[in-house]
Every structure is written in C-alpha cells, then in structure tokens.
Enzyme design. Structure first.
Site, PDB file in Angstrom:
ATOM      1  N   ASN A 262       0.916  -1.226  -0.072  1.00  0.00           N
ATOM      2  CA  ASN A 262      -0.093  -0.134   0.010  1.00  0.00           C
ATOM      3  C   ASN A 262       0.532   1.144   0.054  1.00  0.00           C
ATOM      4  O   ASN A 262       1.409   1.617   1.189  1.00  0.00           O
ATOM      5  CB  ASN A 262      -0.723   0.110   1.195  1.00  0.00           C
ATOM      6  CG  ASN A 262      -1.684   1.189   1.441  1.00  0.00           C
ATOM      7  OD1 ASN A 262      -1.704   1.978   0.383  1.00  0.00           O
ATOM      8  ND2 ASN A 262      -2.284   1.446   2.531  1.00  0.00           N
ATOM      9  N   TRP A 263       0.881   1.925  -1.189  1.00  0.00           N
ATOM     10  CA  TRP A 263       1.934   2.969  -1.370  1.00  0.00           C
ATOM     11  C   TRP A 263       1.204   4.498  -0.464  1.00  0.00           C
ATOM     12  O   TRP A 263       2.043   5.371  -0.377  1.00  0.00           O
ATOM     13  CB  TRP A 263       2.258   3.407  -2.611  1.00  0.00           C
ATOM     14  CG  TRP A 263       3.357   2.443  -3.442  1.00  0.00           C
ATOM     15  CD1 TRP A 263       3.768   1.178  -2.781  1.00  0.00           C
ATOM     16  CD2 TRP A 263       3.822   2.670  -4.625  1.00  0.00           C
ATOM     17  NE1 TRP A 263       4.589   0.681  -3.740  1.00  0.00           N
ATOM     18  CE2 TRP A 263       4.926   1.330  -4.892  1.00  0.00           C
ATOM     19  CE3 TRP A 263       3.774   3.446  -5.649  1.00  0.00           C
ATOM     20  CZ2 TRP A 263       5.474   0.997  -6.009  1.00  0.00           C
ATOM     21  CZ3 TRP A 263       4.709   3.181  -6.876  1.00  0.00           C
ATOM     22  CH2 TRP A 263       5.479   2.040  -6.651  1.00  0.00           C
ATOM     23  N   LYS A 264       0.049   4.208  -0.416  1.00  0.00           N
ATOM     24  CA  LYS A 264      -0.625   5.547   0.697  1.00  0.00           C
ATOM     25  C   LYS A 264      -0.223   6.718  -0.490  1.00  0.00           C
ATOM     26  O   LYS A 264      -0.398   6.517  -1.758  1.00  0.00           O
ATOM     27  CB  LYS A 264       0.105   5.573   1.737  1.00  0.00           C
ATOM     28  CG  LYS A 264      -0.147   4.180   2.579  1.00  0.00           C
ATOM     29  CD  LYS A 264       0.211   4.602   4.157  1.00  0.00           C
ATOM     30  CE  LYS A 264      -0.066   3.152   4.715  1.00  0.00           C
ATOM     31  NZ  LYS A 264       0.359   3.249   6.200  1.00  0.00           N
TER      32      LYS A 264
ATOM     33  N   HIS B 106      -9.530   1.225   5.273  1.00  0.00           N
ATOM     34  CA  HIS B 106      -8.122   1.638   5.846  1.00  0.00           C
ATOM     35  C   HIS B 106      -8.293   2.368   6.921  1.00  0.00           C
ATOM     36  O   HIS B 106      -9.037   3.547   7.040  1.00  0.00           O
ATOM     37  CB  HIS B 106      -6.973   1.869   4.899  1.00  0.00           C
ATOM     38  CG  HIS B 106      -5.658   1.966   5.311  1.00  0.00           C
ATOM     39  ND1 HIS B 106      -5.144   2.903   6.202  1.00  0.00           N
ATOM     40  CD2 HIS B 106      -4.512   0.921   5.108  1.00  0.00           C
ATOM     41  CE1 HIS B 106      -3.895   2.497   6.563  1.00  0.00           C
ATOM     42  NE2 HIS B 106      -3.542   1.611   5.866  1.00  0.00           N
TER      43      HIS B 106
ATOM     44  N   GLU C 171      -6.490   4.689   8.057  1.00  0.00           N
ATOM     45  CA  GLU C 171      -6.199   6.125   7.643  1.00  0.00           C
ATOM     46  C   GLU C 171      -7.577   6.902   7.081  1.00  0.00           C
ATOM     47  O   GLU C 171      -7.653   8.222   7.337  1.00  0.00           O
ATOM     48  CB  GLU C 171      -5.015   6.361   6.824  1.00  0.00           C
ATOM     49  CG  GLU C 171      -3.847   6.241   7.600  1.00  0.00           C
ATOM     50  CD  GLU C 171      -2.632   5.475   6.711  1.00  0.00           C
ATOM     51  OE1 GLU C 171      -2.722   5.601   5.558  1.00  0.00           O
ATOM     52  OE2 GLU C 171      -1.863   5.074   7.460  1.00  0.00           O
TER      53      GLU C 171
ATOM     54  N   GLU D 121      -4.945  -4.727  10.841  1.00  0.00           N
ATOM     55  CA  GLU D 121      -3.898  -3.701  11.036  1.00  0.00           C
ATOM     56  C   GLU D 121      -4.043  -2.840  12.363  1.00  0.00           C
ATOM     57  O   GLU D 121      -5.158  -2.217  12.420  1.00  0.00           O
ATOM     58  CB  GLU D 121      -4.149  -2.883   9.846  1.00  0.00           C
ATOM     59  CG  GLU D 121      -3.748  -3.213   8.502  1.00  0.00           C
ATOM     60  CD  GLU D 121      -3.055  -2.188   7.543  1.00  0.00           C
ATOM     61  OE1 GLU D 121      -2.029  -2.504   6.944  1.00  0.00           O
ATOM     62  OE2 GLU D 121      -3.951  -1.129   7.479  1.00  0.00           O
TER      63      GLU D 121
ATOM     64  N   GLY E 115       3.132   2.275  10.803  1.00  0.00           N
ATOM     65  CA  GLY E 115       4.133   3.309  10.622  1.00  0.00           C
ATOM     66  C   GLY E 115       4.830   3.606  11.910  1.00  0.00           C
ATOM     67  O   GLY E 115       5.656   4.519  11.986  1.00  0.00           O
TER      68      GLY E 115
ATOM     69  N   SER F 208       3.848  -2.162  10.269  1.00  0.00           N
ATOM     70  CA  SER F 208       5.411  -2.195  10.514  1.00  0.00           C
ATOM     71  C   SER F 208       5.877  -3.487  10.075  1.00  0.00           C
ATOM     72  O   SER F 208       6.727  -3.926  10.736  1.00  0.00           O
ATOM     73  CB  SER F 208       5.522  -1.764  11.899  1.00  0.00           C
ATOM     74  OG  SER F 208       5.305  -0.401  12.395  1.00  0.00           O
TER      75      SER F 208
ATOM     76  N   GLY G 263       2.969  -1.152   4.361  1.00  0.00           N
ATOM     77  CA  GLY G 263       2.896   0.319   3.836  1.00  0.00           C
ATOM     78  C   GLY G 263       4.515   0.929   3.451  1.00  0.00           C
ATOM     79  O   GLY G 263       4.937   0.629   2.432  1.00  0.00           O
ATOM     80  N   GLY G 264       5.129   1.431   4.281  1.00  0.00           N
ATOM     81  CA  GLY G 264       6.412   1.974   4.167  1.00  0.00           C
ATOM     82  C   GLY G 264       7.445   0.953   3.681  1.00  0.00           C
ATOM     83  O   GLY G 264       8.207   1.573   2.544  1.00  0.00           O
TER      84      GLY G 264
END
Ligand code: 13P
Length: 246
Positions: free
Chosen positions: A8-10, A92, A94, A164, A170, A209, A230-231
């Site tokens: 997930n590149w967000k 998600h 966010e 999640e 993150g 993470s 993610g990251g």
C-alpha cells in the site's frame, strides 16, 4: 493457501518510481511464490498495470460507493477496473480517521467494488486505547460484522481481510506474535460464521510495521495469510524480501 502480499503506497510514488520494481517482479515470479499486489496512488494505476504486464496485481486504495456521477475528486470501482486494477483496499484506518469513513460507508464500497469485479481487501484494527482497554477482539469483530451487514451479499471468493492494529502502522511497533495469532484466529471464526465453508479461501493479512527483517517471523504465525505493507513496500529490495519470506 497461497499467501497474498500487498504493498500500500498510500500518498507516495511518482511515475519515475515504476522503473525500479524489477526486484519485486523477480520475487513474485517463481512458481509457488506468493501472490503480490501493489496499490499505488490512483495517478499511477494505469501506468503500473501497463508496466507490470500481469507479473503482479495492481489495486486501488479506495473507491466510491457509486459507479459514476457528480462526486468531484472521487474514483469509482468501474474506473479502477478500467485503469487496470483488480483489487481494492477498503476501510483502511487512515480513511476511517481522516475521512470519517464508518462501517456503513465501507460496506457500501464493498458492494460497489464486488459488483464491478474487484477483489476487496477489508481492513480492520483496534486503536491503542482500545487495545489497552482489552477490547481488541470486540472491536475487530464488530468492524467485520458491521461492514458485511452494510454491504449486503458479499462474495467470499473476492474477499480478503487485513488485520492492521492502528498503533502498529508506521510506528515500528508490532504486536506480540501470540496476539497476532489470537486476532487472526478470532477473525477466522468470524469468517466461518459469515460464510461457512465458502469462506475457507478468505485470507487474513497482517499489516503494521512489516519489514524485511520481521516478515518471516510474522508469516510463521498460524493464520497469517499474507501481509499488507506500507512503508517497506516503497523500497523495492525490501518489499522483495518480504515477498520471498511469504
Ligand atoms: P506500515 O507498513 O508503514 O506500518 O503501514 C501499514 C499499513 O497501513 C498498510 O496498509
């Protein structure tokens, strides 16, 4: 069951980043490798779908509940399909936080996505306060049930879940492996309750993470059917390491 690893590149990524995905394609290539998807920002879906040429799946990070209409700035599920996406992340944390998406809205999006032919990755997860209050199980079960109830009939063949924990996203913090196992077992019971035997193919991904360094330990946890990353998915070599661990 074949594992599913989703990046997930967000709100990250430019066209110039797509040329660096060689290690990801390589890691996804061997027979028996995990299924791999990248969900880039909508601006890159068509370009990535073209560049990937079937070597990995491409997905969206959200979709609107309507197929088209006067909704400035929004993107519909048929548009994601048209751009080359085959999956979509919904619910998600966010978006629940930033856009006040509630279970009813998420359910409507699930229905729209499946009607368009997209596979859905439904995210659930507790906040740190909810965890500290011992409410993790209640929270994720309630999110799952409410989204499904709002969606109407859901096809389990086009559904995966992602657990999640909000506090793990993150932050570099990951739950104890026993806690991941317990939540995944609870979600597996929820899936069985909702779909019976037809739900056996629904994978439960872990997200929060995940890195190249901890992926193998996480994939060894019973009930972990993949990862939502993610990251670390922004770094092709590290994402490739996660895919190989799966
Ligand atoms: P991180 O891997 O950066 O913690 O993000 C997890 C996530 O939110 C994926 O959807």
């Amino acid at each position: 069951m074949r594992r599913l690893v989703v990046g997930n590149w967000k709100m990250n990524g430019m066209a110039s980043d797509l040329g660096a995905l060689g290690p990801v394609y390589e890691a996804a290539a061997p027979r028996g490798a995990a299924e791999v998807a990248i969900c880039p920002p909508a601006t890159l879906i068509a370009a990535l779908a073209g560049a990937a040429a079937g070597r990995i799946w491409v997905g969206g990070q959200d979709c609107h509940a309507a197929a088209k209409g006067a909704h400035t700035g929004e993107i519909s599920a048929p548009m994601l399909i048209d751009a080359g996406a085959r999956r979509v992340i919904l619910g998600h944390s966010e978006r629940r936080r930033d856009r006040a998406e509630d279970d009813a809205a998420i359910g409507a999006k699930i229905a729209a996505a499946q009607a368009a032919g997209l596979g859905v990755i439904l995210c659930v997860g507790e906040t740190e306060a909810e965890r500290d209050a011992g409410r993790t199980g209640d929270v994720v079960a309630a999110q799952f049930r409410a989204a499904l109830a709002a969606a109407g009939p859901v096809d389990p063949a086009r559904l995966d879940l992602a657990y999640e924990p909000v506090w793990a996203i993150g932050t570099g913090r990951v739950p104890a492996m026993a806690d991941i196992a317990a939540v995944h077992a609870l979600l597996a019971r929820e899936i069985a309750g909702a779909f019976g035997a037809a739900g056996q193919g629904v994978r439960i991904l872990y997200g929060g993470s995940v890195t190249g360094a901890n992926a193998a330990e996480i994939f060894a946890v019973p009930g972990v059917g993949g990862a939502l990353v993610g990251g670390a998915s922004l770094k092709p070599e590290e994402f490739a390491r996660i895919i190989r661990a799966a």
